[in-house]
Motif scaffolding. Structure first.
Motif, mmCIF file in Angstrom:
data_model
loop_
_atom_site.group_PDB
_atom_site.id
_atom_site.type_symbol
_atom_site.label_atom_id
_atom_site.label_comp_id
_atom_site.label_asym_id
_atom_site.label_seq_id
_atom_site.Cartn_x
_atom_site.Cartn_y
_atom_site.Cartn_z
ATOM 1 N N ILE A 14 -2.267 -6.178 3.116
ATOM 2 C CA ILE A 14 -1.590 -4.955 2.691
ATOM 3 C C ILE A 14 -0.400 -4.604 3.587
ATOM 4 O O ILE A 14 -0.327 -4.978 4.756
ATOM 5 N N ASN A 15 0.540 -3.874 2.981
ATOM 6 C CA ASN A 15 1.682 -3.325 3.710
ATOM 7 C C ASN A 15 1.291 -1.920 4.148
ATOM 8 O O ASN A 15 1.159 -1.015 3.315
ATOM 9 N N PHE A 71 2.119 -5.728 8.126
ATOM 10 C CA PHE A 71 1.062 -6.277 7.274
ATOM 11 C C PHE A 71 -0.245 -6.475 8.032
ATOM 12 O O PHE A 71 -0.251 -6.858 9.203
ATOM 13 N N PHE A 72 -1.339 -6.204 7.313
ATOM 14 C CA PHE A 72 -2.673 -6.334 7.906
ATOM 15 C C PHE A 72 -3.628 -6.860 6.836
ATOM 16 O O PHE A 72 -3.626 -6.395 5.700
ATOM 17 N N TYR A 90 0.992 -4.820 -1.663
ATOM 18 C CA TYR A 90 -0.087 -5.652 -1.129
ATOM 19 C C TYR A 90 -0.110 -7.005 -1.839
ATOM 20 O O TYR A 90 0.506 -7.191 -2.897
ATOM 21 N N PHE A 91 -0.811 -7.938 -1.219
ATOM 22 C CA PHE A 91 -1.104 -9.243 -1.807
ATOM 23 C C PHE A 91 -2.590 -9.254 -2.155
ATOM 24 O O PHE A 91 -3.422 -8.842 -1.345
ATOM 25 N N PHE A 129 -8.826 -2.366 12.227
ATOM 26 C CA PHE A 129 -7.795 -1.689 11.457
ATOM 27 C C PHE A 129 -7.509 -0.292 12.015
ATOM 28 O O PHE A 129 -6.350 0.125 12.126
ATOM 29 N N ASP A 130 -8.566 0.427 12.368
ATOM 30 C CA ASP A 130 -8.380 1.760 12.955
ATOM 31 C C ASP A 130 -7.539 1.684 14.221
ATOM 32 O O ASP A 130 -6.634 2.498 14.434
#
Length: 248
Positions: free
Chosen positions: A205-206, A196-197, A160-161, A239-240
């Motif tokens: 995040i990956n 990525f999201f 993740y970043f 996200f879901d």
């Protein structure tokens, strides 16, 4: 800076040359070449600082130029008419490009960037990373700007970043790095990469590195390093749905 234009189309060479001569100072176009072999001869005979290089050319494409030099000391700006994915590949590989037809503003920006990086000996690695990223449909590596140059890491290794003001912590399966770049910039670079999201204003995040997704007491993600990352309330439904689409 002494410059060379390499393009198999004569009108493209003339247009770029005229644009530079009319609108930019400090750049001298000393020669033009219509293929890689001509370009190699010119570079070997002259102290070329900057090469404007087309990619799609007959016989040898633009990448072949670098096979003739062990340590190229010229900066390269690729001239391309590639797709959106390819432009993303350029960006994450730290290779500058001009999208045809070339605009004056982008030309100025690319040359200013070229002047700053002149002398940095990471040309071959950047070009190699670009070639790898263009050869497949999914990006392979990303260039991280560190204090002493560029570090090339596998994208699949990124967990993740994490935002830290004007800096970003890049956490991988092996190491973590502090990069002088805002998380927004990484988000823009990887916006078309389905791995990525942006689950939170502070985290990109990956999704392939998620170990556990918990919806108890608010949505949280657990990664392989046992870091717990929150999913922002306003991002949860999106996200879901995203996770569901990816898993199909």
């Amino acid at each position: 800076m002494k410059a060379l234009i390499v393009d198999d189309e004569s009108h493209a060479r003339s247009l770029l040359s005229n644009t530079i001569n009319e609108h930019l100072k400090g750049i001298e176009i000393i020669a033009e070449a219509e293929n890689v072999k001509e370009a190699v001869k010119i570079i070997n005979k002259n102290n070329i600082d900057l090469v404007f290089l087309d990619i799609e050319m007959p016989n040898e494409n633009g990448f072949a130029l670098f096979e003739y030099f062990d340590k190229p000391n010229f900066v390269t700006i690729f001239c391309t008419a590639y797709s959106e994915y390819a432009l993303q590949a350029f960006e994450v590989s730290a290779v500058d490009y001009l999208l045809k037809p070339v605009t004056i503003s982008k030309l100025q920006e690319a040359i200013e960037k070229a002047i700053k990086i002149k002398g940095q000996n990471q040309i071959l690695q950047s070009v190699s990373t670009l070639r790898d990223n263009l050869s497949v449909k999914q990006l392979q590596k990303i260039a991280l700007p560190l204090s002493d140059g560029l570090l090339f890491i596998k994208i699949d290794d990124i967990l993740y970043f994490e935002a830290d003001g004007s800096y970003t912590h890049v956490i991988t399966t092996k190491e973590k790095y502090l990069v002088c770049k805002k998380i927004k910039e990484f988000h823009e670079l990887l916006t078309n990469d389905s791995r990525f999201f942006r689950v939170h204003r502070s985290f990109l995040i990956n999704i392939q590195q998620i170990k556990k997704y918990s919806k108890k007491d608010g949505a949280t993600l657990v990664f392989e390093n046992n870091k717990v990352i929150p999913v922002a309330r306003e991002k949860k439904n999106e996200f879901d749905g995203y996770i569901g689409d990816i898993s199909v």
